[in-house]
Write an enzyme that holds these catalytic residues in place. Structure first.
Site, PDB file in Angstrom:
ATOM      1  N   LYS A  39      13.956  31.010  -3.245  1.00 24.12           N
ATOM      2  CA  LYS A  39      14.217  29.636  -3.708  1.00 24.12           C
ATOM      3  C   LYS A  39      13.042  29.136  -4.557  1.00 24.12           C
ATOM      4  CE  LYS A  39      13.291  26.111  -0.773  1.00 24.12           C
ATOM      5  NZ  LYS A  39      12.392  25.042  -1.267  1.00 24.12           N
ATOM      6  N   ASN A  40      11.815  29.386  -4.069  1.00 17.85           N
ATOM      7  CA  ASN A  40      10.648  28.796  -4.724  1.00 17.85           C
ATOM      8  C   ASN A  40      10.194  29.555  -5.957  1.00 17.85           C
ATOM      9  OD1 ASN A  40      10.793  26.848  -2.813  1.00 17.85           O
ATOM     10  ND2 ASN A  40       9.024  27.522  -1.622  1.00 17.85           N
TER      11      ASN A  40
ATOM     12  N   ASP B 130       4.395  27.582   4.953  1.00 19.23           N
ATOM     13  CA  ASP B 130       5.860  27.602   5.113  1.00 19.23           C
ATOM     14  C   ASP B 130       6.318  28.481   6.267  1.00 19.23           C
ATOM     15  OD1 ASP B 130       6.717  27.384   1.567  1.00 19.23           O
ATOM     16  OD2 ASP B 130       5.954  25.932   3.014  1.00 19.23           O
TER      17      ASP B 130
ATOM     18  N   CYS C 199       7.295  12.945   1.714  1.00 19.97           N
ATOM     19  CA  CYS C 199       8.418  13.459   2.497  1.00 19.97           C
ATOM     20  C   CYS C 199       7.889  13.700   3.913  1.00 19.97           C
ATOM     21  CB  CYS C 199       8.946  14.738   1.873  1.00 19.97           C
ATOM     22  SG  CYS C 199       7.725  16.035   1.893  1.00 19.97           S
TER      23      CYS C 199
ATOM     24  N   ARG D 181       2.407  14.383  -0.646  1.00 20.51           N
ATOM     25  CA  ARG D 181       2.868  15.170  -1.791  1.00 20.51           C
ATOM     26  C   ARG D 181       2.463  14.526  -3.134  1.00 20.51           C
ATOM     27  NH1 ARG D 181       6.929  18.529   0.242  1.00 20.51           N
ATOM     28  NH2 ARG D 181       6.431  19.941  -1.464  1.00 20.51           N
TER      29      ARG D 181
ATOM     30  N   ARG E  48      18.767  23.490   2.776  1.00 24.36           N
ATOM     31  CA  ARG E  48      18.028  23.447   1.506  1.00 24.36           C
ATOM     32  C   ARG E  48      17.408  24.799   1.187  1.00 24.36           C
ATOM     33  NH1 ARG E  48      13.450  19.835   1.664  1.00 24.36           N
ATOM     34  NH2 ARG E  48      13.170  20.814  -0.352  1.00 24.36           N
TER      35      ARG E  48
HETATM   36  C1  EPZ Z   1       5.224  24.439  -3.066  1.00 22.70           C
HETATM   37  O1  EPZ Z   1       5.225  23.018  -2.968  1.00 22.70           O
HETATM   38  C2  EPZ Z   1       6.437  24.907  -2.286  1.00 22.70           C
HETATM   39  N1  EPZ Z   1       7.653  24.345  -2.874  1.00 22.70           N
HETATM   40  C3  EPZ Z   1       6.315  24.448  -0.822  1.00 22.70           C
HETATM   41  O2  EPZ Z   1       7.432  24.978  -0.120  1.00 22.70           O
HETATM   42  C4  EPZ Z   1       5.032  25.035  -0.236  1.00 22.70           C
HETATM   43  O3  EPZ Z   1       4.872  24.565   1.083  1.00 22.70           O
HETATM   44  C5  EPZ Z   1       3.833  24.602  -1.089  1.00 22.70           C
HETATM   45  O4  EPZ Z   1       4.046  25.003  -2.469  1.00 22.70           O
HETATM   46  C6  EPZ Z   1       2.531  25.214  -0.603  1.00 22.70           C
HETATM   47  O5  EPZ Z   1       2.622  26.597  -0.618  1.00 22.70           O
HETATM   48  C7  EPZ Z   1       8.175  24.923  -3.992  1.00 22.70           C
HETATM   49  O6  EPZ Z   1       7.646  25.875  -4.526  1.00 22.70           O
HETATM   50  C8  EPZ Z   1       9.447  24.330  -4.528  1.00 22.70           C
HETATM   51  P1  EPZ Z   1       1.382  22.206  -3.655  1.00 22.70           P
HETATM   52  P2  EPZ Z   1       4.217  22.143  -3.898  1.00 22.70           P
HETATM   53  O7  EPZ Z   1       1.399  21.466  -4.949  1.00 22.70           O
HETATM   54  O8  EPZ Z   1       4.121  22.750  -5.243  1.00 22.70           O
HETATM   55  C9  EPZ Z   1      -1.523  18.605  -2.615  1.00 22.70           C
HETATM   56  C10 EPZ Z   1       9.298  24.936   1.291  1.00 22.70           C
HETATM   57  O9  EPZ Z   1       9.357  24.776   2.520  1.00 22.70           O
HETATM   58  N2  EPZ Z   1      -1.359  18.218  -4.028  1.00 22.70           N
HETATM   59  O10 EPZ Z   1       0.734  23.550  -3.595  1.00 22.70           O
HETATM   60  O11 EPZ Z   1       4.616  20.728  -3.784  1.00 22.70           O
HETATM   61  C11 EPZ Z   1      -0.259  18.289  -1.820  1.00 22.70           C
HETATM   62  O12 EPZ Z   1      -0.266  16.949  -1.392  1.00 22.70           O
HETATM   63  C12 EPZ Z   1       8.377  24.057   0.464  1.00 22.70           C
HETATM   64  O13 EPZ Z   1       9.936  25.808   0.644  1.00 22.70           O
HETATM   65  C13 EPZ Z   1      -2.158  17.214  -4.546  1.00 22.70           C
HETATM   66  O14 EPZ Z   1      -3.000  16.653  -3.855  1.00 22.70           O
HETATM   67  O15 EPZ Z   1       2.854  22.371  -3.096  1.00 22.70           O
HETATM   68  C14 EPZ Z   1      -0.332  19.261  -0.673  1.00 22.70           C
HETATM   69  O16 EPZ Z   1      -1.153  18.707   0.345  1.00 22.70           O
HETATM   70  C15 EPZ Z   1       7.714  22.967   1.284  1.00 22.70           C
HETATM   71  N3  EPZ Z   1      -1.974  16.844  -5.847  1.00 22.70           N
HETATM   72  C16 EPZ Z   1      -1.047  20.469  -1.283  1.00 22.70           C
HETATM   73  O17 EPZ Z   1      -1.657  20.015  -2.498  1.00 22.70           O
HETATM   74  C17 EPZ Z   1      -1.035  17.441  -6.646  1.00 22.70           C
HETATM   75  O18 EPZ Z   1      -0.919  17.076  -7.842  1.00 22.70           O
HETATM   76  C18 EPZ Z   1      -0.120  21.641  -1.587  1.00 22.70           C
HETATM   77  O19 EPZ Z   1       0.773  21.208  -2.544  1.00 22.70           O
HETATM   78  C19 EPZ Z   1      -0.225  18.463  -6.097  1.00 22.70           C
HETATM   79  C20 EPZ Z   1      -0.409  18.842  -4.784  1.00 22.70           C
END
Ligand code: EPZ
Length: 422
Positions: free
Chosen positions: A22-23, A305, A116, A121, A397
């Protein structure tokens, strides 16, 4: 709302083919906007999140069809770069449409995706990256308007290796003038898959999978046909379910290299794992052992995850384990639900202190997010008695018909869809 009804206590057995990731599929579908014409993306699972992405692309004017496990996407007719707020609200990760829309149309309008169940996020790293490439960003309420006559290369350092921000910047930079480097980039396999797809379309990207990605801007990209990698989180979920039910399961169509950190933890817990090419065999004849410390961190460390799923195994292990969540500030909500099934878990400073118990007991529990829901299903499979898991739209999802998938492995699980009151 649909529920899952599970009769626990039966070891899983048999073999299963793992669905596409999915990701990886989500950013690749967004990236199709970068080339006018028809691309075919194969091995795309049928999930709520994929449906939302296809609906957004249709709303932008694309023609999208999910035929078998392939998505045929014609982006030639895309005529707007404004993503409706209602659709953005259905899936946070639609924020990485900003990059391709900005690169193709020179402007885009999206909405703050909002927090969420698992955390705030934030998207500051996404916006900073796009600004570095020359975008002007205006925020009016929760609306984000992004404009750039021409994007130019830049040296970007990410304060945190955000997966989504890395993907957004990659997709915005491929058609920019000049070279872009992303340092402290996310290294997940899904980032590597996006690089392969973009290069298949004619981009010039190197370094995905390392902490520095280099993108040489090109004039244009060409649509292509591409097959998405297997879903490492779905595979990991099945592996933990096999272990927690003391079963014997063979997983086909996996990439074991993407699961090294989970395999390491499961072996420390006494789970037997055999690897042969893209096949992983998992067995756990006896009670698992506790694992002193498991800490989630960016890839290749233990993935957030799979945190809730592995917590179920540790809740049944012989001894005390500590499971520390470092990525999301709100991703331990499943602890309360597991405690209602007899687990002995205490949470402090985003870490779970888990004292293993010999068995869990069936109960009515509620999924709070995608992976917490998967964990509650595993707990129900392992528990003595009947478990009802509510709010399972979260699970839909990310898992393609989870009851069919687990039913093929001998699980006693069924979906209950209440008749709508007229
Ligand atoms: C991706 O989310 C995945 N989703 C998530 O999977 C996964 O948990 C996550 O990466 C971490 O591996 C998809 O790929 C669609 P991040 P993403 O940006 O991109 C902070 C699932 O269950 N952050 O790496 O949103 C954020 O708050 C989902 O399949 C900032 O501070 O994750 C978080 O604490 C859930 N500023 C951390 O980084 C930003 O601009 C990780 O977020 C962006 C993120």
């Amino acid at each position: 709302m649909d529920k899952l009804v599970i009769e626990g206590g039966k070891p899983l057995s048999g073999s299963i083919v793992i669905q596409g990731a999915k990701n990886a599929a989500l950013p690749i579908l967004a990236a199709c906007l970068l080339a006018e014409g028809t691309s075919t993306i194969e091995h795309v699972p049928r999930l709520l999140d994929i449906d939302v992405m296809l609906n957004i692309l249709r709303e932008l004017g694309c023609r999208a069809e999910h035929v078998g496990d392939a998505v045929v996407l014609n982006t030639e007719t895309a005529h707007t770069s404004h993503v409706p707020e209602s659709l953005m609200g259905q899936m946070r990760s639609s924020i990485f449409l900003m990059g391709p829309l900005l690169a193709r149309f020179g402007e885009t309008q999206v909405y703050q995706p909002g927090g969420c169940a698992i955390g705030e996020r934030k998207i500051d790293l996404h916006l900073e990256g796009l600004q570095a490439l020359g975008a002007e960003i205006e925020e009016i309420g929760n609306r984000i308007i992004c404009r750039a006559d021409k994007l130019h290369g830049a040296d970007i350092h990410l304060a945190f290796p955000s997966v989504g921000a890395t993907e957004n910047i990659m997709m915005a930079a491929v058609l920019a003038e000049g070279r872009t480097t992303i340092s402290n980039a996310a290294r997940e396999p899904e980032i590597q898959d996006l690089q392969r797809f973009l290069n298949e379309m004619g981009a010039k990207i190197m370094g995905a999978g390392t902490d520095t990605i280099t993108i040489e801007g090109v004039q244009s990209l060409t649509p292509c046909t591409y097959r998405v990698i297997p879903d490492r989180i779905v595979a990991g979920t099945i592996m933990v379910a096999a272990a927690a039910t003391r079963g014997q399961v063979t997983l086909l169509n996996t990439n074991p290299a993407h699961l090294s950190s989970l395999i390491h933890v499961l072996r420390r817990a006494g789970v037997q794992i055999a690897i042969d090419g893209d096949i992983i065999k998992v067995g756990c004849p006896g009670r698992p052992r506790a694992v002193e410390r498991v800490v989630t961190a960016p890839y290749p460390a233990f993935p957030t995850d799979l945190q809730s799923q592995v917590m179920v195994l540790l809740a049944l292990a012989d001894g005390v384990s500590i499971l520390k969540e470092t990525i999301f500030e709100g991703r331990l909500k499943h602890v309360d639900e597991l405690s209602r099934m007899g687990a002995d878990i205490r949470v402090d400073l985003n870490a779970a202190f888990i004292r293993g118990v010999p068995r869990l007991y069936g109960a009515t529990v509620e999924a709070t997010d995608l992976r917490a829901g998967a964990a509650l299903v595993i707990a129900g499979l392992a528990a003595q008695g009947k478990t009802i898991v509510e709010q399972i739209h979260h699970i839909d999802r990310g898992y393609e018909c989870i009851e069919t998938m687990l039913g093929r492995l001998g699980a006693r699980i069924s979906r209950y869809s209440p008749v709508p009151k007229n």
